[in-house]
Design a protein around this motif. Sequence first.
Motif, PDB file in Angstrom:
ATOM      1  N   ARG A   1       0.834  -1.211   0.000  1.00 45.39           N
ATOM      2  CA  ARG A   1       0.000   0.000   0.000  1.00 45.39           C
ATOM      3  C   ARG A   1       0.868   1.259   0.000  1.00 45.39           C
ATOM      4  O   ARG A   1       0.568   2.227  -0.698  1.00 45.39           O
ATOM      5  CB  ARG A   1      -0.910  -0.007   1.229  1.00 45.39           C
TER       6      ARG A   1
ATOM      7  N   HIS B   1       2.506   1.790  -3.443  1.00 44.07           N
ATOM      8  CA  HIS B   1       1.521   2.220  -4.437  1.00 44.07           C
ATOM      9  C   HIS B   1       1.139   3.684  -4.222  1.00 44.07           C
ATOM     10  O   HIS B   1       1.013   4.452  -5.189  1.00 44.07           O
ATOM     11  CB  HIS B   1       0.274   1.330  -4.376  1.00 44.07           C
ATOM     12  N   SER B   2       0.983   4.072  -2.956  1.00 43.40           N
ATOM     13  CA  SER B   2       0.630   5.465  -2.668  1.00 43.40           C
ATOM     14  C   SER B   2       1.757   6.411  -3.089  1.00 43.40           C
ATOM     15  O   SER B   2       1.506   7.509  -3.588  1.00 43.40           O
ATOM     16  CB  SER B   2       0.304   5.645  -1.185  1.00 43.40           C
TER      17      SER B   2
ATOM     18  N   GLY C   1      -1.234  -3.544  -8.551  1.00 44.58           N
ATOM     19  CA  GLY C   1      -0.753  -2.921  -7.321  1.00 44.58           C
ATOM     20  C   GLY C   1       0.677  -2.426  -7.416  1.00 44.58           C
ATOM     21  O   GLY C   1       1.423  -2.457  -6.430  1.00 44.58           O
TER      22      GLY C   1
ATOM     23  N   ILE D   1      -3.324   3.276 -16.239  1.00 44.26           N
ATOM     24  CA  ILE D   1      -3.525   3.418 -14.793  1.00 44.26           C
ATOM     25  C   ILE D   1      -4.343   2.240 -14.269  1.00 44.26           C
ATOM     26  O   ILE D   1      -4.079   1.721 -13.164  1.00 44.26           O
ATOM     27  CB  ILE D   1      -4.244   4.750 -14.479  1.00 44.26           C
ATOM     28  N   LYS D   2      -5.288   1.769 -15.052  1.00 42.25           N
ATOM     29  CA  LYS D   2      -6.103   0.614 -14.644  1.00 42.25           C
ATOM     30  C   LYS D   2      -5.221  -0.612 -14.413  1.00 42.25           C
ATOM     31  O   LYS D   2      -5.381  -1.334 -13.415  1.00 42.25           O
ATOM     32  CB  LYS D   2      -7.156   0.315 -15.710  1.00 42.25           C
TER      33      LYS D   2
ATOM     34  N   ARG E   1      -3.011  -0.194 -11.266  1.00 41.55           N
ATOM     35  CA  ARG E   1      -3.772  -0.449 -10.039  1.00 41.55           C
ATOM     36  C   ARG E   1      -4.109  -1.927  -9.896  1.00 41.55           C
ATOM     37  O   ARG E   1      -4.088  -2.476  -8.788  1.00 41.55           O
ATOM     38  CB  ARG E   1      -5.052   0.398 -10.054  1.00 41.55           C
ATOM     39  N   HIS E   2      -4.436  -2.583 -11.004  1.00 43.67           N
ATOM     40  CA  HIS E   2      -4.793  -4.008 -10.964  1.00 43.67           C
ATOM     41  C   HIS E   2      -3.653  -4.843 -10.381  1.00 43.67           C
ATOM     42  O   HIS E   2      -3.884  -5.737  -9.568  1.00 43.67           O
ATOM     43  CB  HIS E   2      -5.122  -4.484 -12.386  1.00 43.67           C
TER      44      HIS E   2
ATOM     45  N   MET F   1       1.702   7.014  -6.840  1.00 43.42           N
ATOM     46  CA  MET F   1       0.638   7.923  -7.266  1.00 43.42           C
ATOM     47  C   MET F   1       0.831   9.351  -6.728  1.00 43.42           C
ATOM     48  O   MET F   1      -0.032  10.200  -6.920  1.00 43.42           O
ATOM     49  CB  MET F   1      -0.713   7.371  -6.814  1.00 43.42           C
TER      50      MET F   1
END
Length: 400
Positions: free
Chosen positions: A114, A117-118, A146, A139-140, A143-144, A121
């Motif tokens: 997490r 990933h944060s 991670g 972006i999809k 995110r998929h 972004m």
Amino acid sequence: MAESVFEAVKQSITVREAAQMYGIEVNRSGMACCPFHDDKNPSMKLNEEYFYCFGCGVGGDVITFVRKIENLDYMEAIRFLAERAGMQVPEGHVDDGLGRLKGRLLEINRETARFYHSVLMSAEGAPGLEYLQKRALSIKTIRHFGLGYSPGSRFALVNHLKQKGYGDEELIQANVAFRGRRGGAVDRFAGRVMFPIIDLRGNVIAFGGRILTDEKPKYLNTSDTLVFHKSNSLFALNFAKNENSEQLILAEGYMDVIALHQAGFRTAVATLGTALTSEQARIMAKYAREVVVCYDADEAGQKATARAIPLLRDAGLNVKVLTVPNGKDPDEFIRSWGDQGYARFRQLLDSTGNDVEYRLQKVRQTCNLETAEGRVRYLTGAAEILSTLESRIEQEVYAG
């Protein structure tokens, strides 16, 4: 394992609750559309303990239900449910203390994923995001999978996790940190695009990190820990297994796999910075009957292909070998064709021959068949290949 553990797991969630967890609507009569076949009208009956489909005949308890939806074996399904309920399922002779430590390491990995990933972004993750978008990832897709970015500071993650209540020793045992000269924990990954490695139950168990400069090593991977073993883990199998396909594509690295998934080839998997092992081959055999080896066309990739073929065959798998034209890897090939990437790669996949044809062709490329000496060399090499085949019929077909 004690019977009481099984019962406790089954009592942690009802079949109806499990169905709702997967977005399956159950009407007042306890009927729902079956997720295991193309069901237009509700034909599956559910109660608190059991389910049964009058259309396809599938039925059982909540463990069977989750096992079939997630495509897990029986014990993996039990552990999947146990983790959702916050329960520890004994594994062999693992004591309670070790079980709790494993739980803590999984929590650390989840929080680490997490965090990375944060960062990706955020403004700090701009170099990583720019790299991934240059590789044509949406972006999809980011995110998929991670995907993330590890800051250049050697204490960004450690400080974050300490604020969450985790100690230096736990971070070191999770291998997200190493012991510094002064004895404290230091971030293992810095300035890298991060790829979380997820097991079949959805747990983050390890990471791979790609450096964005010319520093070595280009890729850095988590070492073996209590919750991760390179030899029996495969990148993206947690997604590929849900396709319920009889075929898996074995690619060479994270980016190839992600590019293939984004293009629509969602059965692609990869080993984790090491050569294929017999354990990994046996795991793939649980989810497919055939594996298409799609390694890079360079010398290292061809050697890896040669090593993989007998391991996959020994696991009972049919083996095909896909060689991408012009020395490109799957990621480059798909991107080079733009909107036609899927169709072009599908053509390659559909026209791919099996491993015997591939090996015979490799021998043939080294022999001049216009000369008697060349033909003898080719036939000698071909005979050696055919001698490795267990099926007499297969030998005779290729000998012809």
